[in-house]
Design an enzyme around this catalytic site. Structure first.
Site, short mmCIF file in Angstrom:
data_model
loop_
_atom_site.label_atom_id
_atom_site.label_comp_id
_atom_site.label_asym_id
_atom_site.label_seq_id
_atom_site.Cartn_x
_atom_site.Cartn_y
_atom_site.Cartn_z
N ALA A 131 23.41 85.65 62.83
CA ALA A 131 23.80 84.97 61.72
C ALA A 131 23.36 83.67 61.60
O ALA A 131 23.42 83.06 62.27
CB ALA A 131 25.49 84.93 61.82
N ASP A 172 9.86 84.49 65.43
CA ASP A 172 8.40 84.74 65.58
C ASP A 172 8.47 86.38 66.25
O ASP A 172 7.55 87.09 65.76
CB ASP A 172 7.86 84.00 66.27
N GLY A 232 3.99 111.51 40.43
CA GLY A 232 3.99 111.46 39.00
C GLY A 232 5.69 111.61 38.75
O GLY A 232 6.28 111.05 39.40
N GLU A 274 13.55 88.45 57.64
CA GLU A 274 12.74 87.62 58.66
C GLU A 274 11.85 86.37 57.85
O GLU A 274 10.96 86.18 58.56
CB GLU A 274 11.75 88.63 59.32
#
Length: 380
Positions: free
Chosen positions: A127, A243, A342, A366
């Site tokens: 978080a 990273d 398609g 990220e």
């Protein structure tokens, strides 16, 4: 690094994850996608946990596989090729575990890492993002104050993957409203702590099997023993975690792109138009040829970034490049697959429309791709 051969153990890992994903995850993908975001099906994650693949970076001394990032990227490509949502949950677990692996105390590692390697699925959450703070760390409003060894945390965290399901959440808050980077502190917040509430469970266009929720922290109290790393180190720890995670996000994108490409290739070779396969049209075969090259390029960028991580070399720029490449090629491959298929590609009868919906989020998580470009530019 010039040696592109993967080891026998890594080849075995790829075969294991591919077989597991096709056997136990692929049959449930449609059901997982059609379910409402508020309902969570732990079936795929139970299968991964049984093979110790839900958080494969947990060190062997804590019961995990102890995979390096290169091997983890190989596994995530296979999962991403079957379901990007399932792969995203795995990356969320890795993200939450990463600060503890990097800087956690012996007690923290011994308490919170082993459950991630259990045969029963144990989810974790990470978080950082808030309603008014995403990539801008200086806008974090979640505060933490310490009094006699107890920390009181107040704030709101947004877009938390595994929010409300996680056994613990790795959370970042600030002690200094003026210098929020210097005041950044990383915490382990257990699921049953008082004051931790689940807010909105978000309804998303893609990766719908992923629980993504708002977390509300109302006078949440945690002891000093749940602070990760020494004071003043949280910002560096956060950057290291990001990273590393970006390289893995690139791996998920490569897997999704590969799946879309392979489906479009087979479809184009079997679909007849004007008396010959669609693939015979240069406009189609050239698109697929370019995609093949782009996917391979993105894969090699992911491999390079993960190799640098595993060898404790500078991986910041390479990880951002891998994340951009993987997320972009996923979107390009999914969109091209829909064009090649398609009108049928727009229907839920084929997996192409799910590929397109799932791929769209990869350039946002990220840190958006524009943030990745800013990172790369700053290092040129």
């Amino acid at each position: 690094m010039a040696n592109f051969n993967i080891s026998a153990e890594q080849r075995q890992l790829v075969e294991e994850v591919r077989a597991l994903a096709l056997r136990q995850i692929a049959p449930a993908v449609g059901m997982l996608d059609e379910a409402d975001d508020g309902r969570f099906n732990d079936g795929p994650f139970r299968a991964l946990a049984e093979h110790n693949l839900l958080t494969p970076t947990v060190p062997q001394e804590y019961g995990g596989r102890g995979l390096g990032y290169f091997s983890t990227a190989l596994a995530l490509e296979e999962l991403g090729a079957v379901c990007a949502g399932v792969a995203t949950v795995v990356t969320a677990n890795i993200h939450a575990a990463s600060p503890i692996i990097l800087a956690g105390s012996a007690g923290q590692r011994g308490t919170y890492l082993p459950p991630l390697a259990y045969a029963e699925p144990c989810l974790a959450a990470f978080a950082l993002t808030e309603p008014e703070a995403g990539s801008d760390i200086t806008s974090i409003a979640t505060t933490a104050a310490c009094n006699k060894g107890l920390w009181t945390i107040n704030g709101v965290k947004e877009f938390v993957i595994n929010g409300g399901l996680a056994r613990f959440t790795t959370l970042f808050a600030t002690t200094d409203k003026e210098d929020k980077r210097a005041g950044l502190v990383a915490f382990i917040v257990p699921y049953d702590v008082q004051g931790l509430k689940v807010g909105t469970v978000h309804n998303k266009m893609g990766i719908r099997c992923v629980r993504t929720a708002r977390l509300i922290l109302d006078k949440v109290i945690v002891p000093d023993e749940l602070v990760i790393g020494p004071r003043g180190s949280a910002y560096l720890l956060l950057m290291q975690t990001f990273d590393r995670g970006r390289a893995l996000a690139g791996a998920v994108g490569v897997g999704l792109a590969r799946a879309a490409f392979e489906f479009a290739l087979q479809y184009s070779k079997h679909r007849q138009q004007f008396g010959r396969p669609v693939f015979a049209q240069q406009a189609v075969s050239f698109v697929l040829a370019e995609l093949a090259a782009r996917i391979e390029s993105a894969r090699l960028l992911v491999w390079k970034a993960c190799w640098l991580i595993d060898n404790d070399l500078d991986y910041t720029m390479a990880s951002s490049m891998a994340k951009i490449a993987g997320s972009q090629v996923a979107q390009e491959a999914a969109a091209a697959a829909m064009d090649i298929c398609g009108g049928r590609g727009y229907l839920k009868d084929l997996p192409v429309e799910k590929y397109l919906r799932d791929a769209r989020v990869l350039s946002l998580i990220e840190g958006t791709n524009n943030i990745q470009k800013a990172v790369i530019a700053s290092l040129l």
